[in-house]
Motif scaffolding. Structure first.
Motif, PDB file in Angstrom:
ATOM      1  N   LEU A  73       0.808  -1.214   0.000  1.00 28.63           N
ATOM      2  CA  LEU A  73       0.000   0.000   0.000  1.00 28.63           C
ATOM      3  C   LEU A  73       0.846   1.271   0.000  1.00 28.63           C
ATOM      4  O   LEU A  73       0.386   2.336   0.412  1.00 28.63           O
ATOM      5  N   ARG A  76      -1.092   2.897  -2.685  1.00 26.90           N
ATOM      6  CA  ARG A  76      -2.439   2.374  -2.864  1.00 26.90           C
ATOM      7  C   ARG A  76      -3.300   2.615  -1.631  1.00 26.90           C
ATOM      8  O   ARG A  76      -2.778   2.768  -0.523  1.00 26.90           O
ATOM      9  N   GLU A  77      -4.616   2.616  -1.841  1.00 30.23           N
ATOM     10  CA  GLU A  77      -5.583   2.574  -0.756  1.00 30.23           C
ATOM     11  C   GLU A  77      -6.307   1.236  -0.829  1.00 30.23           C
ATOM     12  O   GLU A  77      -6.239   0.535  -1.843  1.00 30.23           O
ATOM     13  N   MET A  78      -7.020   0.878   0.244  1.00 34.25           N
ATOM     14  CA  MET A  78      -7.654  -0.442   0.293  1.00 34.25           C
ATOM     15  C   MET A  78      -8.940  -0.384   1.098  1.00 34.25           C
ATOM     16  O   MET A  78      -9.054   0.363   2.078  1.00 34.25           O
ATOM     17  N   TYR A 105     -11.603   1.153   5.780  1.00 34.93           N
ATOM     18  CA  TYR A 105     -10.812   1.856   4.772  1.00 34.93           C
ATOM     19  C   TYR A 105      -9.386   1.980   5.288  1.00 34.93           C
ATOM     20  O   TYR A 105      -9.154   2.461   6.407  1.00 34.93           O
ATOM     21  N   MET A 128     -10.782  -7.959   0.215  1.00 33.70           N
ATOM     22  CA  MET A 128     -10.050  -6.724  -0.008  1.00 33.70           C
ATOM     23  C   MET A 128     -10.132  -6.239  -1.457  1.00 33.70           C
ATOM     24  O   MET A 128     -10.050  -7.046  -2.389  1.00 33.70           O
ATOM     25  N   ASN A 129     -10.291  -4.935  -1.625  1.00 26.40           N
ATOM     26  CA  ASN A 129     -10.116  -4.254  -2.903  1.00 26.40           C
ATOM     27  C   ASN A 129      -9.085  -3.158  -2.700  1.00 26.40           C
ATOM     28  O   ASN A 129      -9.173  -2.377  -1.734  1.00 26.40           O
ATOM     29  N   SER A 130      -8.113  -3.073  -3.596  1.00 23.93           N
ATOM     30  CA  SER A 130      -7.077  -2.048  -3.496  1.00 23.93           C
ATOM     31  C   SER A 130      -6.828  -1.433  -4.867  1.00 23.93           C
ATOM     32  O   SER A 130      -6.771  -2.147  -5.876  1.00 23.93           O
TER      33      SER A 130
END
Length: 278
Positions: A73, A76-78, A105, A128-130
């Protein structure tokens, strides 16, 4: 931690795909394996999706070796949605308790995430989505009750559903990630009606809360050239910007939707009349 890579496909390409090839390129299975973390990196808007189901202890992730950054990360954000029993996610030493349908978040720059279940017989299932991020935003837990809920659909058309927005400008602002959960009303089978495409955003679906014997018939592809995937509990489907994304189930189900792209305008879509589908 494992990382699979998918490269996406041109809409003209999938005209020649058989079932196995279509599933290989757009369906992600085995996300929730006991005491493991698995990720899939897709070149479709560089989304990473993943799953973890800790049972006998905690599992962790954070290395960026697979994507060429110091940490997963670093840039990135997740979003982390809990689709199972109560669990804890600890981000760089700060712990958050996630109950079923809570979403955490995680902002850009986090170095290590450790997830654990509170009970082995009712394990958490962390989905998870990133996506790449250009801003630093604080970590925040969004409880189920804090999500913005919208009632959609018509029971007479078997598509009544409750859409809950979690990572969204009106609830939890992010850089480019949108994430939420949709639950179908009892007796409804169809999701995301009417069908549509959104040229400026891709989307990923993760179907859950399904009986082992049930399946979703997920329709994808261009409106005039549709294809389908048969999807089981815990499977995720990648939906490029040129593809519709709609489906019907043989029994009750819910799904997590995650989106990223050029904007966060939820209504920036191009509807498709059912009569136009082929």
């Amino acid at each position: 931690m494992t990382m699979k890579v998918l490269y996406g496909a041109n809409p003209d390409d999938i005209k020649a795909f058989d079932t196995q090839r279509l599933r290989r390129e757009f369906l992600v299975s085995n996300l929730f394996m006991p005491d493991a973390v698995s990720f899939t990196y897709t070149h479709v808007d560089r989304l990473i999706l993943g799953g973890a189901m800790p049972m006998t202890g905690s599992v962790s992730f954070g290395s960026g070796a697979d994507i060429g950054t110091p940490f997963l990360l670093s840039a990135r954000e997740m979003g982390i949605a809990n689709l199972g029993g109560t669990g804890t996610a600890t981000v760089d030493g700060k712990s958050f308790v996630l109950e079923n349908r809570d979403v955490l978040y995680v902002g850009r720059g986090a170095q290590e995430v450790v997830v654990a279940s509170h009970a082995a017989d009712k394990p958490a299932r962390f989905y998870m989505n990133s996506v790449p991020a250009g801003a630093d935003l604080p970590h925040r837990l969004v409880k189920k009750a804090e999500a913005k809920a919208i009632e959609l659909g018509d029971a007479k058309r078997s598509n009544r559903r409750r859409l809950a927005m979690y990572i969204h400008p009106e609830v939890m602002p992010s850089c480019l990630l949108l994430m939420g959960i949709t639950d179908l009303a009892e007796g409804s089978a169809w999701n995301t009606m009417p069908p549509h495409v959104h040229e400026r955003r891709m989307e990923a679906y993760c179907y859950f809360d399904m009986a082992p014997e049930d399946r979703i018939v997920h329709l994808m592809g261009q409106p005039e050239e549709t294809r389908h995937l048969i999807v089981a509990d815990g499977d995720a489907v990648l939906s490029p910007a040129w593809s519709i994304h709609m489906g019907a189930g043989t029994g009750p189900y819910a799904f997590v939707w995650g989106m990223t792209g050029e904007n966060q305008e939820y209504n920036d879509v191009t509807p498709v009349a059912l009569a136009e589908l082929k």
